[in-house]
Write a protein that holds these residues in place. Structure first.
Motif, PDB file in Angstrom:
ATOM      1  N   ARG A  43       0.844  -1.200   0.000  1.00  0.00           N
ATOM      2  CA  ARG A  43       0.000   0.000   0.000  1.00  0.00           C
ATOM      3  C   ARG A  43       0.874   1.244   0.000  1.00  0.00           C
ATOM      4  O   ARG A  43       1.937   1.251   0.605  1.00  0.00           O
ATOM      5  N   ARG A  45       0.598   5.435   0.813  1.00  0.00           N
ATOM      6  CA  ARG A  45      -0.205   6.523   1.388  1.00  0.00           C
ATOM      7  C   ARG A  45       0.569   7.830   1.208  1.00  0.00           C
ATOM      8  O   ARG A  45       1.746   7.902   1.578  1.00  0.00           O
ATOM      9  N   ILE A  46      -0.115   8.813   0.643  1.00  0.00           N
ATOM     10  CA  ILE A  46       0.477  10.146   0.469  1.00  0.00           C
ATOM     11  C   ILE A  46      -0.554  11.149   0.981  1.00  0.00           C
ATOM     12  O   ILE A  46      -1.401  11.642   0.211  1.00  0.00           O
ATOM     13  N   PRO A  47      -0.537  11.448   2.279  1.00  0.00           N
ATOM     14  CA  PRO A  47      -1.573  12.307   2.858  1.00  0.00           C
ATOM     15  C   PRO A  47      -1.729  13.669   2.180  1.00  0.00           C
ATOM     16  O   PRO A  47      -2.856  14.157   2.036  1.00  0.00           O
ATOM     17  N   ALA A  48      -0.660  14.279   1.754  1.00  0.00           N
ATOM     18  CA  ALA A  48      -0.730  15.628   1.171  1.00  0.00           C
ATOM     19  C   ALA A  48      -1.610  15.712  -0.065  1.00  0.00           C
ATOM     20  O   ALA A  48      -2.150  16.775  -0.372  1.00  0.00           O
ATOM     21  N   GLY A  50      -4.008  13.049  -0.729  1.00  0.00           N
ATOM     22  CA  GLY A  50      -5.136  12.157  -0.531  1.00  0.00           C
ATOM     23  C   GLY A  50      -5.009  10.774  -1.142  1.00  0.00           C
ATOM     24  O   GLY A  50      -6.011  10.133  -1.429  1.00  0.00           O
ATOM     25  N   ASP A  52      -4.330   6.859  -0.910  1.00  0.00           N
ATOM     26  CA  ASP A  52      -4.302   5.689  -0.039  1.00  0.00           C
ATOM     27  C   ASP A  52      -4.677   4.528  -0.949  1.00  0.00           C
ATOM     28  O   ASP A  52      -5.860   4.259  -1.179  1.00  0.00           O
ATOM     29  N   ALA A 117       7.138  16.689   1.545  1.00  0.00           N
ATOM     30  CA  ALA A 117       5.924  15.888   1.768  1.00  0.00           C
ATOM     31  C   ALA A 117       6.311  14.454   2.110  1.00  0.00           C
ATOM     32  O   ALA A 117       7.343  13.947   1.687  1.00  0.00           O
ATOM     33  N   ILE A 119       5.651  10.251   2.246  1.00  0.00           N
ATOM     34  CA  ILE A 119       5.089   9.102   1.527  1.00  0.00           C
ATOM     35  C   ILE A 119       5.336   7.883   2.400  1.00  0.00           C
ATOM     36  O   ILE A 119       6.471   7.636   2.805  1.00  0.00           O
ATOM     37  N   GLU A 122       3.534   0.792   2.965  1.00  0.00           N
ATOM     38  CA  GLU A 122       3.332  -0.361   3.831  1.00  0.00           C
ATOM     39  C   GLU A 122       3.829  -1.593   3.098  1.00  0.00           C
ATOM     40  O   GLU A 122       3.603  -1.747   1.903  1.00  0.00           O
ATOM     41  N   THR A 128       6.644  -0.230   7.741  1.00  0.00           N
ATOM     42  CA  THR A 128       6.297   0.862   6.844  1.00  0.00           C
ATOM     43  C   THR A 128       7.554   1.667   6.548  1.00  0.00           C
ATOM     44  O   THR A 128       8.229   2.130   7.472  1.00  0.00           O
TER      45      THR A 128
END
Length: 187
Positions: A43, A45-48, A50, A52, A117, A119, A122, A128
């Motif tokens: 997986r 995930r890059i919160p900045a 959006g 996932d 930013a 990243i 997982e 992670t």
């Protein structure tokens, strides 16, 4: 998606100064984490922006180019499974669509990322790999810098690639957006 040529084998390296001449890696206050042993990523995930998304294994097509995820799976990203797993020494490569005929896809906002930013990748081993963006570049497909993008430095690095630039009905997108990131933590 098309565009970039094939990634090199995991053991390929590039001259130590090849990337340094183009961009500087930000100073990191803490010592770099130890590289991780090989483990498939599952997986990203890059919160900045959006993101996932689940990751799928990708291979090369008949022309030696990295295949993107199937267009009917626009929410998936993929990783070059014969290359370096994210968090291990070398350059890991992930790719995903900018859009598909159905609309925006997983890496639709990739070009909006900025230096610093985070990243998170997982992995199947439960760990992670945490990366920090060093730079975001756009390259014309006919001038894509294979050695810079796919070449390794011996430390854990990550490249995220999607289409970019102007759209042509004849040839598709005319550029690729590439995010350069370095391992800065392990969770």
């Amino acid at each position: 998606m098309g565009g970039p040529a094939a990634p090199p084998p995991a053991e390929r390296t590039r001259p130590a100064d090849a990337r340094a001449a183009v961009r500087e890696v930000p100073d990191r206050p803490d010592a770099a984490p130890e590289p991780l042993p090989a483990s498939d990523p599952v997986r990203v995930r890059i919160p900045a922006i959006g993101v996932d998304a689940r990751l799928m294994r990708l291979a090369l097509d008949a022309e030696g180019r990295l295949e993107p995820p199937p267009p009917n799976l626009p929410a998936f990203a993929g990783w070059y499974a014969r290359g370096t797993p994210p968090g291990s020494p070398g350059t890991a490569v992930l790719t995903g669509h900018l859009d598909t005929p159905a609309g925006p896809a997983v890496f639709h906002r990739l070009g909006a990322l900025t230096r610093g930013a985070g990243i998170a990748i997982e992995r199947a081993d439960g760990r992670t790999a945490l990366f920090t963006v060093d730079a975001v570049e756009e390259y014309a497909k006919d001038r894509f810098p294979d050695d810079e993008v796919y070449g390794g430095s011996g430390r854990p690095e990550l490249r995220l690639i999607t289409c970019g630039g102007d759209w042509s009905g004849d040839t598709g997108y005319r550029a690729n957006t590439v995010v350069y990131a370095t391992l800065t933590g392990v969770g």
